[in-house]
Design an enzyme around this catalytic site. Sequence first.
Site, mmCIF file in Angstrom:
data_model
loop_
_atom_site.group_PDB
_atom_site.id
_atom_site.type_symbol
_atom_site.label_atom_id
_atom_site.label_comp_id
_atom_site.label_asym_id
_atom_site.label_seq_id
_atom_site.Cartn_x
_atom_site.Cartn_y
_atom_site.Cartn_z
ATOM 1 N N ASP A 52 3.761 2.330 -11.969
ATOM 2 C CA ASP A 52 3.226 3.192 -12.703
ATOM 3 C C ASP A 52 2.088 3.981 -12.115
ATOM 4 O O ASP A 52 1.419 3.168 -11.435
ATOM 5 C CB ASP A 52 2.929 2.895 -14.202
ATOM 6 N N TYR B 37 11.429 20.892 -17.928
ATOM 7 C CA TYR B 37 11.734 19.631 -18.418
ATOM 8 C C TYR B 37 13.419 19.505 -18.453
ATOM 9 O O TYR B 37 13.982 18.645 -17.920
ATOM 10 C CB TYR B 37 11.175 19.352 -19.525
#
Length: 253
Positions: free
Chosen positions: A37, A152
Site C-alpha cells: 500500500d 473512475y
Amino acid sequence: MGRMAGKTAFITGAAEGLGASIAARFVKEGARVILTDIQGEKVAETAAALGDAAIAFTLDVASEADWRRVIDAAVAAFGGFDTLVNNAAISVKGDIEHADFAHWRRTQSINLDGTFLGCSLALPVLIANGPSSITNITSALAVKAHVEMPAYSAAKAGVEQMTRSTALYCGRNGHSIRCNIVRPGSIMTPMQERVLAGRGGDRDGQFQKTLDAHPMGRIATPDEVANAVLFLASDEASFITGASLAVDGGLTL
C-alpha cells in the site's frame, strides 16, 4: 487444509478496507500474504496484526520502478508468489464539466495503469510459480454510468477489458495463470466514507441514496467481497478464467 494452503498472495491496497479483509481471509485459509500500500505505516500495522504469515511493503502502484522494487523484495522474502490481487484504487468525484485533466490522469494512473503494471511485471513470477491466479477488483461503475465518476468508470472498464485480454493471452500461450474480475457495488470501507464526504451536504441522506440504489437494500461488507476473491483465487475456481463476478446486491441488474 485451508482453501489457500500452500499459496502466497501479493495484494495491493491492503492497508485498510477491502484489501485488508482479503489479506485476513487468505491468512485464515492458510496462505502467506504480501501486503502492499502507499500508506506504508498503516500497511505495516495491518501485516503485523496477521502474524508471521504476512509481510508488508510500501508501494506506489502508479510507479513502474516501485513495482519492480517491491516484486524483487517480495520474491527475496517469500521466494515468489502464485496469487496476485490488484485492489489498489482511488475514487474521487468529478463530472465531465468540472473535473480537470489532472484529475483524469491521476485516476487512470492509479486505477488502470497501476493494475496494468501489476499484471505485466508480476507475470514472470506467476509463470514461475504456477498454477497461479490474478484477480482484479473493478466496480459496478465499470458497466453502470455515474454522472460524477467518468474518470473512475473509464478506468475500471479498462481494467475489465485488460483482464480478459490477459486471461486470453495466458491461456493461448500455455501459461498456467487464470485471470478474473471481482466487480463490487458499494462496500462499507474507508474509501466509501471518503466518497460520501466528498459529495458534501447531508452524509446520512447521501448514504441512504447509496443503499436505495442496491436492490438488496444495503451495501456489502468487505468480508462479503473478500469471499468472492477467495473463491476465484482458490483451486475451487481452477477452470474459471476471464470471468467477471458481480458482488453488488443487484446494482447492475
